[in-house]
Design an enzyme around this catalytic site. Structure first.
Site, PDB file in Angstrom:
ATOM      1  N   ALA A  64       0.774  -1.167   0.767  1.00  0.00           N
ATOM      2  CA  ALA A  64       0.299  -0.078  -0.120  1.00  0.00           C
ATOM      3  C   ALA A  64       0.668   1.239   0.103  1.00  0.00           C
ATOM      4  O   ALA A  64       1.256   1.982   1.227  1.00  0.00           O
ATOM      5  CB  ALA A  64      -1.104  -0.231   1.075  1.00  0.00           C
ATOM      6  N   THR A 116       0.682   4.258  -1.210  1.00  0.00           N
ATOM      7  CA  THR A 116       0.378   5.781  -0.264  1.00  0.00           C
ATOM      8  C   THR A 116       0.770   5.670   0.764  1.00  0.00           C
ATOM      9  O   THR A 116       0.269   6.601   0.853  1.00  0.00           O
ATOM     10  CB  THR A 116      -0.930   6.262  -1.957  1.00  0.00           C
ATOM     11  OG1 THR A 116      -2.138   4.904  -1.386  1.00  0.00           O
ATOM     12  CG2 THR A 116      -0.770   5.656  -3.711  1.00  0.00           C
ATOM     13  N   ASP A 117      -0.140   4.751   1.198  1.00  0.00           N
ATOM     14  CA  ASP A 117      -0.530   4.676   2.690  1.00  0.00           C
ATOM     15  C   ASP A 117       1.031   5.358   3.400  1.00  0.00           C
ATOM     16  O   ASP A 117       1.146   5.790   4.184  1.00  0.00           O
ATOM     17  CB  ASP A 117      -0.690   3.657   3.320  1.00  0.00           C
ATOM     18  CG  ASP A 117      -2.311   3.780   3.255  1.00  0.00           C
ATOM     19  OD1 ASP A 117      -3.380   4.379   3.445  1.00  0.00           O
ATOM     20  OD2 ASP A 117      -3.383   2.680   2.566  1.00  0.00           O
ATOM     21  N   ILE A 118       1.486   4.044   2.790  1.00  0.00           N
ATOM     22  CA  ILE A 118       3.133   4.406   3.665  1.00  0.00           C
ATOM     23  C   ILE A 118       3.824   5.957   2.860  1.00  0.00           C
ATOM     24  O   ILE A 118       4.548   6.572   3.740  1.00  0.00           O
ATOM     25  CB  ILE A 118       4.327   3.475   2.510  1.00  0.00           C
ATOM     26  CG1 ILE A 118       3.822   1.997   3.154  1.00  0.00           C
ATOM     27  CG2 ILE A 118       5.524   3.872   3.177  1.00  0.00           C
ATOM     28  CD1 ILE A 118       4.017   2.035   4.069  1.00  0.00           C
ATOM     29  N   GLY A 123       2.484   8.147   5.325  1.00  0.00           N
ATOM     30  CA  GLY A 123       2.272   8.307   6.788  1.00  0.00           C
ATOM     31  C   GLY A 123       3.667   8.902   6.924  1.00  0.00           C
ATOM     32  O   GLY A 123       4.585   9.377   7.654  1.00  0.00           O
TER      33      GLY A 123
END
Length: 384
Positions: A166, A168-170, A173
């Protein structure tokens, strides 16, 4: 040795990946992180699996070390009151609720700033808190599709492909972590906190870097190049006699050396291939020529030869090979924990190597509400 952020307390109302990943990094750096969930545990990743170990999911473990856990019902007056008490003694509050949710809880930034003028409030949403899509929930896969990531991943045969994690989550963040630390640093001068509005969509688009810049400069829509590079040749995977490897030639000197290694020094002086722009223009000619020669020897042979002559290269490893990599073990990139429910667990470590204030792994990923009594007792002491 103390952590770089050991004087910072983070109130973490986020769940899933982008927010928890951000706060785990801050926790690794020494911050005290208090993870807040609804009673019973409302972080969806607690139930994302298999694999599980004694009902503890590997996904949840991956982003929640170095945190303490309390539970609070934010739909109740008591739960909101608890958050406000914690805000009084915190430096940062982070959430990834849909736009407007914190306002409905009565926990909007203006309210929090009245309680604690130094509070840094970070909101993570799919599309940000402004614009026509501000109310639409965002998930990594959707953002990968919309941001252009999938249009340049894969090749003409595979069609659009998502990145294997994932991403784009990383990225979000990491951007949130950078923004929070920037706001905390500025606070040392102004004494004031501020609000951060971080979105998955913005973060993904920012990571298009050279490919996005290529389009903005040329007007030409980038196509999926698979394991090729848009601006550098040769910089891709090649098949060998017994497998496949990556060769990443970054300059003309490296290309010249590669041509010598494969027994074709004349390629380096050929006007079609002499410079990188020449090679990019004549990609369809030079790549098959290189591939033909590389098929004559094994992956290990080419890897050894390339490394001896300073040509960047590497094998394509599966995750089991990564976990057994002696380089990563020497860098402490895998750490062991004793978890109260799951027992012995192994986690990926931190890439942050600080000489004077190194990261530490002080706290296992907590069970929901594991620290209720401890934190409530601390609040009562502070309020006396």
């Amino acid at each position: 040795m103390s952590g770089a952020l050991e004087h910072i307390r983070i109130l973490d109302l986020s769940r899933v990946l982008a927010g928890p990943y951000c706060t785990m990094i801050l926790g690794d750096l020494g911050a005290e992180v208090i993870k807040v969930e609804a009673p019973g545990g409302s972080d969806e990743t607690r139930r994302w699996g298999p694999p599980f170990k004694k009902d503890v999911s590997a996904y949840y473990l991956s982003a929640n070390r170095n945190k303490k856990s309390i539970t609070a019902d934010l739909k109740s007056e008591e739960g909101v009151a608890l958050i406000k008490e914690l805000v009084k003694v915190s430096d940062v509050i982070i959430n990834n609720f849909k736009t407007g949710t914190m306002e409905r809880f009565g926990l909007d930034y203006d309210t929090l700033a009245e309680i604690n003028p130094g509070i840094v409030s970070c909101s993570i949403t799919g599309f940000g808190e402004t614009g026509p899509n501000k109310d639409i929930p965002g998930y990594d896969f959707i953002i990968q599709a919309m941001s252009g990531f999938m249009s340049i991943t894969g090749d003409e045969n595979s069609g659009p492909q998502k990145v294997g994690v994932a991403i784009t989550d990383i990225l979000t963040g990491l951007y949130a972590c950078i923004g929070i630390q920037g706001a905390l640093l500025e606070r040392t001068q102004s004494g004031k906190g501020q609000k951060l509005d971080i979105s998955l969509y913005d973060s993904a688009v920012s990571a298009l870097v050279n490919v996005g810049s290529n389009y903005l400069m040329s007007g030409e829509i980038p196509k999926a190049l698979g394991n090729h590079h848009a601006n550098i040749v040769p910089y891709q995977t090649f098949k060998t006699r017994d497998g496949e490897m990556v060769i990443a030639v970054g300059n003309d000197n490296q290309f010249s050396m590669l041509c010598k290694l494969i027994g074709k020094p004349e390629y380096a002086t050929d006007p079609r291939f002499k410079t990188n722009p020449d090679r990019v223009k004549n990609r369809e000619t030079i790549v098959p020529l290189l591939q033909k020669k590389l098929l004559e020897k094994t992956t290990s042979y080419w890897q050894e030869q390339c490394r001896q002559h300073n040509i960047p290269c590497g094998p394509i490893q599966n995750i089991a090979e990564v976990a057994g990599d002696l380089q990563l073990q020497a860098r402490d990139m895998f750490v062991d924990y004793d978890h109260p429910t799951a027992g012995d667990i192994k986690m990926i470590g931190s890439p942050l190597k600080l000489s004077r204030t190194p990261v530490t792994f002080r706290q296992h990923p907590p069970d929901a509400g594991e620290h209720n009594e401890e934190i409530l007792a601390h609040l009562k002491i502070n309020n006396k």
